[in-house]
Scaffold this motif. Sequence first.
Motif, PDB file in Angstrom:
ATOM      1  N   GLU A 142    -134.649  40.529   5.407  1.00  8.57           N
ATOM      2  CA  GLU A 142    -133.922  41.745   5.792  1.00  8.57           C
ATOM      3  C   GLU A 142    -132.780  41.430   6.749  1.00  8.57           C
ATOM      4  OE1 GLU A 142    -136.754  44.787   7.042  1.00  8.57           O
ATOM      5  OE2 GLU A 142    -138.145  44.099   5.484  1.00  8.57           O
ATOM      6  N   GLU A 143    -132.991  40.480   7.647  1.00 10.33           N
ATOM      7  CA  GLU A 143    -131.913  40.084   8.560  1.00 10.33           C
ATOM      8  C   GLU A 143    -130.760  39.443   7.795  1.00 10.33           C
ATOM      9  OE1 GLU A 143    -131.071  37.257  12.484  1.00 10.33           O
ATOM     10  OE2 GLU A 143    -133.067  37.320  11.579  1.00 10.33           O
ATOM     11  N   ALA A 144    -131.086  38.576   6.844  1.00  8.39           N
ATOM     12  CA  ALA A 144    -130.033  37.956   6.041  1.00  8.39           C
ATOM     13  C   ALA A 144    -129.259  39.003   5.254  1.00  8.39           C
ATOM     14  CB  ALA A 144    -130.641  36.924   5.090  1.00  8.39           C
ATOM     15  N   ALA A 145    -129.970  39.944   4.631  1.00  6.97           N
ATOM     16  CA  ALA A 145    -129.305  40.972   3.828  1.00  6.97           C
ATOM     17  C   ALA A 145    -128.342  41.807   4.661  1.00  6.97           C
ATOM     18  CB  ALA A 145    -130.348  41.875   3.171  1.00  6.97           C
TER      19      ALA A 145
ATOM     20  N   THR B  78    -129.604  44.752  -0.646  1.00 10.56           N
ATOM     21  CA  THR B  78    -130.911  45.414  -0.581  1.00 10.56           C
ATOM     22  C   THR B  78    -131.977  44.466  -1.112  1.00 10.56           C
ATOM     23  OG1 THR B  78    -129.877  47.577  -0.943  1.00 10.56           O
ATOM     24  CG2 THR B  78    -132.271  47.420  -1.280  1.00 10.56           C
ATOM     25  N   PRO B  79    -132.879  43.996  -0.256  1.00  8.87           N
ATOM     26  CA  PRO B  79    -133.922  43.082  -0.730  1.00  8.87           C
ATOM     27  C   PRO B  79    -134.789  43.738  -1.803  1.00  8.87           C
ATOM     28  CG  PRO B  79    -133.814  43.086   1.668  1.00  8.87           C
ATOM     29  CD  PRO B  79    -132.944  44.212   1.198  1.00  8.87           C
ATOM     30  N   LEU B  80    -135.418  42.909  -2.613  1.00  9.85           N
ATOM     31  CA  LEU B  80    -136.192  43.437  -3.742  1.00  9.85           C
ATOM     32  C   LEU B  80    -137.355  44.309  -3.293  1.00  9.85           C
ATOM     33  CD1 LEU B  80    -136.327  40.485  -6.298  1.00  9.85           C
ATOM     34  CD2 LEU B  80    -134.657  42.325  -6.078  1.00  9.85           C
TER      35      LEU B  80
ATOM     36  N   THR C 182    -139.329  35.189  -4.426  1.00 12.72           N
ATOM     37  CA  THR C 182    -138.607  35.577  -3.220  1.00 12.72           C
ATOM     38  C   THR C 182    -138.089  37.007  -3.334  1.00 12.72           C
ATOM     39  OG1 THR C 182    -136.595  35.144  -1.918  1.00 12.72           O
ATOM     40  CG2 THR C 182    -136.564  34.466  -4.207  1.00 12.72           C
ATOM     41  N   PRO C 183    -138.060  37.760  -2.232  1.00  9.05           N
ATOM     42  CA  PRO C 183    -137.437  39.084  -2.268  1.00  9.05           C
ATOM     43  C   PRO C 183    -135.919  39.012  -2.120  1.00  9.05           C
ATOM     44  CG  PRO C 183    -138.361  38.704  -0.097  1.00  9.05           C
ATOM     45  CD  PRO C 183    -138.710  37.494  -0.929  1.00  9.05           C
ATOM     46  N   HIS C 184    -135.404  37.807  -1.851  1.00  6.00           N
ATOM     47  CA  HIS C 184    -133.967  37.643  -1.616  1.00  6.00           C
ATOM     48  C   HIS C 184    -133.326  37.007  -2.847  1.00  6.00           C
ATOM     49  CE1 HIS C 184    -130.290  37.401   0.585  1.00  6.00           C
ATOM     50  NE2 HIS C 184    -130.267  36.073   0.621  1.00  6.00           N
TER      51      HIS C 184
END
Length: 602
Positions: A569-572, A547-549, A317-319
């Motif tokens: 990105e929206e969550a971040a 900042t996402p990965l 995951t990027p998050h």
Amino acid sequence: MSNSENSQSSASVAPTAIVHPNVKLGKNVVIEDFCIIGYPPKGYQPGELETVIGDDTHIRSNTIIYAGAALGSHCHVSHYVFIRENTNLGDHCSVGVNVVIEHHCQIGNNVRLQAQAGLCEYTVLEDDVWLGPRVITTNVPHPTCDKAKECLNGPVIRRGAILGAAVTVSPNLEIGERVLVGAGSVITKSTEDGAILFGVPAKKIGEVEGVKCQYELMPQSPYKTDGAAPTDAPARRVPFADLGAQYQRHKQEFRLAMDRVILNNRFINGQEVAEFEQSFASYCKTAYAIGVGSGTDALELALMGLGIGQGDEVITTPHTFIATAEAIALSGATPVFADIDPLTYQIDPAALESKITAKTKAIIPVHLYGHPAPMPEILAIAKKHGLRVIEDVAQAHGATINGQTVGGIGDVGCFSFYPGKNLGAYGDAGAVTTNDSELAARIAKLRDHGRSTKYLHQIIGRNSRLDTLQAALLNVKLKHLPKWTASRQAAAAHYQEKLAGLPLTLPAVAEGCEPVYHLYVVRCQDRDGLSAFLKANGIDSGVHYPTPLHLQPALAYLGYSAGDFPRTEEAAANILSLPMFPEITRDQIDYVAATIQRFFQA
């Protein structure tokens, strides 16, 4: 006789007193006749341990203070007092005649010990405690046991507690703040704050709040409840996490565990490591647990153990925190990202499957915030494509999905014991869990220079052993983890109740999941405004992660761009982590919720 270091040259030492070397005497210290200060304990030479007597402290005749003790300033120690090594007294303490204070006791400021009181080893008295004559604390339930000295665990008596004459306190319990105990009582279990206790065994008979004094209390008295706050009182504060609260509640257990390691000189691969590995495997319901140096190391070693490296791809995951992708990159493999479920923040199985190529060798689902990833779907995808599953369990110790404990569902589980985790060490530490005996043996070698015996190295490994001191602490903490988890879950439920109806998105729980709430994460369109408002009102918060990965500079070589993972990105952009720790109180949560409500009403 005096060989003390007295840089102030203003101490008054009677000619019949003995002051051993390496005794630091503060200004205006008075030591009366026949005292012995800095007496070396068994196994030590005179002067080997430093002894400190603070400014303006008066020690009456015939008192013995062992080397390694420290007394604060403005203390008064009466006649025939006996204070052992590694005991600390704060400032403005009063110690009555014939008091005995054994070694490794911790005593706060403004403490009063009346005549003939006896403190056993590892007793803790916080500030403003008052003990009447002949109060006795105890520290071992079975003194004739051949392991008695390894089980010493005195009580903790919280700020402002008052114990009447001849009270006896049982081992390993906690007396709450401002507790009042009647004379002759026997305390056999821990007590809540502000209770009045009496009897054998002592039972609660009232509340301190109902007891008033007709005279004016001292300004700093913990019993002063006239409603007038001092002018310099700090604003109310709710920390994001409070490791100090946990330490205060269990410090005697922690200290004893560390002392055992130090006294036995078993700092590397001591028996505490094997004990923790066995206990943690049982907790995770796996056959094996291998202690390692950190959670990041756990991920790297799992990848190495599975033979994943150059030319391979691993989907995650990027998050999440960068350690997940960092470990993949350091193995020589390429991190590949898949977007998240916007409700649970876990990796989306459908998005994951769309990223699989011929180079894909493994999936690393992250059980983010303490909520399990959708493991049944992920395992089905992995089986279909012949992939390994490495669980990142850094934030989810003890979480379950469909009754299965995370960390024991995939091929291997990777845990972090970073201090702020649900199960945290006092430094970096980690573990790998698995049911695969061959993989467990290989990771055990890899973490210790690839060796099977001291000087026989079968493979190239690394140094990533779990430190014995950390293992000793984790052994203690693991026993409390179920209770701490229940406290986090209760805190989350209270948040849900108090924040309901506000323009926030509250944490969702997927069907069949039991999260452990490492973090309590809400979503707010004006996240930064809310965070600033909370800070102005003494409430800490955090963003996990801003900042996402795929947008991190360190991973720019992967070629991702803004917009590639819109749900992440929206969550971040709008997530906010509220204070969450096992010791958080309902009152603190109420204050956080009320402050958030005021933010939306402004």
